[in-house]
Design a protein around this motif. Structure first.
Motif, PDB file in Angstrom:
ATOM      1  N   MET A   1       0.846  -1.187   0.000  1.00  0.00           N
ATOM      2  CA  MET A   1       0.000   0.000   0.000  1.00  0.00           C
ATOM      3  C   MET A   1       0.878   1.231   0.000  1.00  0.00           C
ATOM      4  N   ALA A   2       0.666   2.096  -0.935  1.00  0.00           N
ATOM      5  CA  ALA A   2       1.407   3.339  -0.948  1.00  0.00           C
ATOM      6  C   ALA A   2       0.662   4.377  -0.140  1.00  0.00           C
ATOM      7  N   LYS A   3       1.448   5.086   0.621  1.00  0.00           N
ATOM      8  CA  LYS A   3       0.811   6.089   1.460  1.00  0.00           C
ATOM      9  C   LYS A   3       0.425   7.291   0.641  1.00  0.00           C
ATOM     10  N   MET A   4      -0.855   7.713   0.777  1.00  0.00           N
ATOM     11  CA  MET A   4      -1.368   8.821  -0.005  1.00  0.00           C
ATOM     12  C   MET A   4      -0.914  10.146   0.585  1.00  0.00           C
ATOM     13  N   GLU A   5      -1.097  11.201  -0.217  1.00  0.00           N
ATOM     14  CA  GLU A   5      -0.596  12.504   0.205  1.00  0.00           C
ATOM     15  C   GLU A   5      -1.302  12.997   1.459  1.00  0.00           C
ATOM     16  N   THR A   6      -0.570  13.730   2.275  1.00  0.00           N
ATOM     17  CA  THR A   6      -1.128  14.310   3.488  1.00  0.00           C
ATOM     18  C   THR A   6      -1.058  15.823   3.396  1.00  0.00           C
ATOM     19  N   ILE A   7      -1.796  16.485   4.261  1.00  0.00           N
ATOM     20  CA  ILE A   7      -1.815  17.943   4.267  1.00  0.00           C
ATOM     21  C   ILE A   7      -0.755  18.455   5.212  1.00  0.00           C
ATOM     22  N   SER A   8       0.060  19.404   4.734  1.00  0.00           N
ATOM     23  CA  SER A   8       1.132  19.936   5.557  1.00  0.00           C
ATOM     24  C   SER A   8       0.573  20.760   6.706  1.00  0.00           C
ATOM     25  N   GLY A 432      -1.083  -0.583  -3.233  1.00  0.00           N
ATOM     26  CA  GLY A 432       0.354  -0.332  -3.315  1.00  0.00           C
ATOM     27  C   GLY A 432       0.991  -1.159  -4.415  1.00  0.00           C
ATOM     28  N   THR A 433       2.076  -1.850  -4.104  1.00  0.00           N
ATOM     29  CA  THR A 433       2.783  -2.670  -5.096  1.00  0.00           C
ATOM     30  C   THR A 433       2.225  -4.083  -5.168  1.00  0.00           C
ATOM     31  N   GLY A 449      -7.081  -4.903  -7.624  1.00  0.00           N
ATOM     32  CA  GLY A 449      -6.466  -3.907  -6.750  1.00  0.00           C
ATOM     33  C   GLY A 449      -6.504  -2.517  -7.349  1.00  0.00           C
ATOM     34  N   VAL A 450      -6.561  -1.512  -6.482  1.00  0.00           N
ATOM     35  CA  VAL A 450      -6.541  -0.124  -6.926  1.00  0.00           C
ATOM     36  C   VAL A 450      -5.589   0.674  -6.045  1.00  0.00           C
ATOM     37  N   GLU A 451      -4.858   1.588  -6.664  1.00  0.00           N
ATOM     38  CA  GLU A 451      -3.865   2.400  -5.963  1.00  0.00           C
ATOM     39  C   GLU A 451      -3.713   3.730  -6.700  1.00  0.00           C
ATOM     40  N   ILE A 452      -3.563   4.825  -5.962  1.00  0.00           N
ATOM     41  CA  ILE A 452      -3.523   6.155  -6.566  1.00  0.00           C
ATOM     42  C   ILE A 452      -2.185   6.472  -7.235  1.00  0.00           C
ATOM     43  N   ILE A 453      -1.100   5.778  -6.865  1.00  0.00           N
ATOM     44  CA  ILE A 453       0.227   6.081  -7.409  1.00  0.00           C
ATOM     45  C   ILE A 453       0.513   5.168  -8.605  1.00  0.00           C
ATOM     46  N   PRO A 454       0.609   5.720  -9.808  1.00  0.00           N
ATOM     47  CA  PRO A 454       0.796   4.893 -11.015  1.00  0.00           C
ATOM     48  C   PRO A 454       2.041   4.001 -10.967  1.00  0.00           C
ATOM     49  N   ALA A 476      -4.660   1.845 -11.754  1.00  0.00           N
ATOM     50  CA  ALA A 476      -4.212   3.116 -11.189  1.00  0.00           C
ATOM     51  C   ALA A 476      -5.378   4.088 -11.130  1.00  0.00           C
ATOM     52  N   GLY A 477      -5.563   4.719  -9.969  1.00  0.00           N
ATOM     53  CA  GLY A 477      -6.624   5.705  -9.807  1.00  0.00           C
ATOM     54  C   GLY A 477      -6.972   5.867  -8.343  1.00  0.00           C
ATOM     55  N   ASN A 478      -7.819   6.832  -8.073  1.00  0.00           N
ATOM     56  CA  ASN A 478      -8.251   7.099  -6.705  1.00  0.00           C
ATOM     57  C   ASN A 478      -9.318   6.089  -6.305  1.00  0.00           C
ATOM     58  N   ALA A 479      -9.137   5.418  -5.178  1.00  0.00           N
ATOM     59  CA  ALA A 479     -10.116   4.434  -4.707  1.00  0.00           C
ATOM     60  C   ALA A 479     -11.488   5.073  -4.541  1.00  0.00           C
TER      61      ALA A 479
END
Length: 612
Positions: A1-8, A432-433, A449-454, A476-479
């Motif tokens: 699982m790739a970790k999705m972007e977070t808000i700074s 993720g991978t 499987g679906v993952e946001i990071i291509p 690849a795409g947003n769940a």
């Protein structure tokens, strides 16, 4: 699982971009020392520093809707309204206000004009100029300034206390403490269900009587097969220690806490000897270089970070050297890269097992840029590790569980709870991978499987080919957008069943994903793998809410939870929770007294099959 972007949430912008994954403990004051007072510094001097501008052009947006995600917000601001934001700063999830930075005054004024009075999800937004935030490091120095010519200086915790807070305990005591924490999390979960879902209080009470006060059964904690030196990935900062010596290691604290010193990981129990030797090897290189280390206070300097990945199966080592290029020419960068290759291909480096060398440019992201530029310099492009007898290709930016041996236990728990068969289709959400899905492959009919990071999806497809697995498909795409399409692609027939495996980032799934899972017909079992159980409580409550206009599907019920210790010597622990769908009644109407869950869309339009 790739970790999705977070808000700074850190200020100023460049303060903490090299924080390592396992540096998550807040530094608390311990004792006070005394030294002569110094003149107060300008807390806004950083605004004139090279490489920093956007905090000057900040706006505040108020009256935001209760439920929104960072992806939705970015799409609104940058795509629909075409505002070209530079950075979004939020205090906490669901906060009714936030800050947005722009690159210049004209962009700021255009944003205020567009957003002030704009209606989003039934809320009329308010937008106005916001003052820049003070430099947190300078602010702490000034706050520490006392009277009578004395300055109070907080003494930091040691690096061992910061990174491996439980290392002073026996491993048995660590497991006991973590199990107790998981009981606390499930107690909070039960209380939230009681508070927000009054119509199922009788169910909650019945489960509490059966499970020693908890809303579901909590099994004993699974221990890690490897206790010391288990981390297969670390991001080490490059900086100075309190004596001004160049160090490669971890920050003792963070910029926002007023500490920027870096200390060696030599005494950390969770770091392998192979990593420690590699760190020392790079530290020698930096000290001998004519280029200075990067300072988060002045934004000057070059060397910022060293990422190390190791394979327990092959003993391979991948290194990624991170630098801020500043104004260096391409010829100068090539000279540095050549020196890095020469240093990491020495006899000592070969003895360590360094097989892959990358160079990373760490600088301010350009519009549309989500990751730093990575350039392969030498050796293999990937390293390979194994879980459940399967080989997995690991690229520099790929997510891979940091404790390989404990990951085998974690995935086996998910497989056992899913109870899949040759008639089961598995949805791998945030795949993720493809590690979890590929481990499931021999236990089920198919995996989708679906993952946001291509790039992660490319790795997943390669891993399927590498292991000659043909019943797995990865998209690849947003769940949030693709779950409905995945279910359609599963093509569930009579006598077959559907299981979802959810392994989201620390913040959990967006409400849209939860809604689609709830509304999915034929999905009667869901296994939720959480690396931050407290953050996942809201998702769990939403899965169990009675039917409503948004949550039309029959609710799930939490049945069993299994804690798995993936992080010995630290307070963190994974929790795997099994949810099962309640038997569907002939008539299922939305509950009138339950809290509203979402003001967004109930349905997601069918996706173009070409995207999948």
């Amino acid at each position: 699982m790739a970790k999705m972007e977070t808000i700074s949430v850190n200020l100023p912008e460049a303060d903490d971009s090299t924080k390592p994954e396992n540096e998550e403990v807040t530094i608390e004051p311990k004792v006070f020392a005394e030294k002569p007072a110094a003149a107060k510094e300008d807390e806004y001097a950083y605004l004139d520093a090279t490489g920093f501008t956007s905090e000057r052009f900040k706006i505040e947006i108020r009256n935001l809707p209760k439920h929104y995600g960072i992806h939705e917000l970015k799409k609104l601001l940058n795509v629909k309204l075409e505002l070209s934001t530079n950075k979004i700063k939020i205090m906490r999830p669901g906060c009714p206000f936030l800050f947005v930075c722009f690159r210049d005054e004209s962009e700021r004024q255009a944003a205020i004009k567009t957003l002030n009075g704009y209606v989003w999800k039934g809320k009329t937004l308010q937008a106005f100029e916001a003052k820049p935030a003070p430099d947190p490091l300078v602010k702490r120095r000034n706050e520490a300034a006392g009277v009578d010519g004395v300055v109070s200086v907080k003494k930091r915790k040691t690096l061992e206390e910061t990174v491996t807070a439980l290392a002073h305990l026996s491993y048995e005591d660590q497991l006991s403490q973590k199990y107790s924490e998981m009981r606390n999390v499930l107690t909070i979960f039960g209380n939230e269900i009681w508070k927000t879902c009054p119509s199922i209080r009788s169910h909650v009470e019945a489960q509490r009587k059966l499970n020693d006060g908890l809303p579901c059964k909590l099994e004993s904690i699974k221990s890690s097969p490897q206790i010391d030196g288990y981390r297969n990935k670390c991001e080490f900062s490059v900086g100075k220690n309190e004596h001004g010596e160049t160090k490669v290691g971890f920050r003792v604290g963070s910029y926002s806490n007023g500490f920027i010193e870096v200390e060696s990981p030599e005494n950390l129990k969770n770091i392998s000897d192979k990593m420690k030797v590699t760190v020392k090897l790079f530290e020698e290189f930096v000290r001998e270089s004519k280029y200075e280390v990067y300072s988060p206070e002045t934004y000057q300097g070059y060397f910022r970070q060293l990422t190390i990945r190791t394979s327990s199966a092959t003993e391979e080592v991948m290194v990624v050297v991170g630098m801020h290029p500043q104004s260096l020419s391409e010829d100068e960068l090539k000279e540095i890269q050549a020196a890095i290759v020469q240093h990491f291909t020495s006899d000592k480096a070969i003895e360590v097992g360094i097989s892959s060398i990358y160079f990373e440019k760490i600088e301010k992201h350009k519009p549309g840029q989500n990751v730093n530029q990575i350039e392969h310099l030498h050796g293999e492009t990937h390293i390979v590790d194994t879980i459940h007898g399967l080989k997995f290709r690991i690229s520099p930016l790929a997510f891979f569980q940091i404790n390989t041996q404990a990951a085998e236990i974690l995935y086996q728990c998910a497989i056992d709870l899913a109870e899949s068969s040759e008639k089961t289709s598995v949805l791998d959400i945030c795949c993720g991978t493809g590690t979890i899905g590929l481990c499931f492959a021999k236990h089920c009919k198919q995996v989708l499987g679906v993952e946001i990071i291509p790039q992660a999806i490319e790795d997943a497809k390669h891993n399927a080919e590498l292991n000659q697995i043909e019943n797995c498909k990865f998209f690849a795409g947003n769940a949030d957008d693709l779950i409905t399409s995945l279910i359609r692609n599963a093509n569930i027939r009579s006598g077959e069943n559907l299981v979802a495996i959810v392994d989201p980032p620390r913040a959990g799934l967006h409400i849209r994903s939860i809604t689609q899972l709830r509304n999915a017909r034929g999905l009667n079992r869901l296994v939720y793998v959480s690396c931050s159980p407290r953050s996942a409580v809201k998702n769990w409550v939403d899965l169990m809410r009675p039917c409503s206009k948004a949550m039309r599907g029959v609710p799930f019920v939490a049945k069993k939870a299994i804690p798995v210790d993936m992080f010995p010597h630290s307070p963190h622990v994974e929790l795997v929770v099994l949810f099962e769908r309640e038997p569907e009644k002939e008539e299922s109407r939305p509950a009138e007294n339950e809290e509203s869950v979402d003001e967004g869309r109930d349905d997601v339009p069918p996706e173009d099959e070409a995207r999948m």
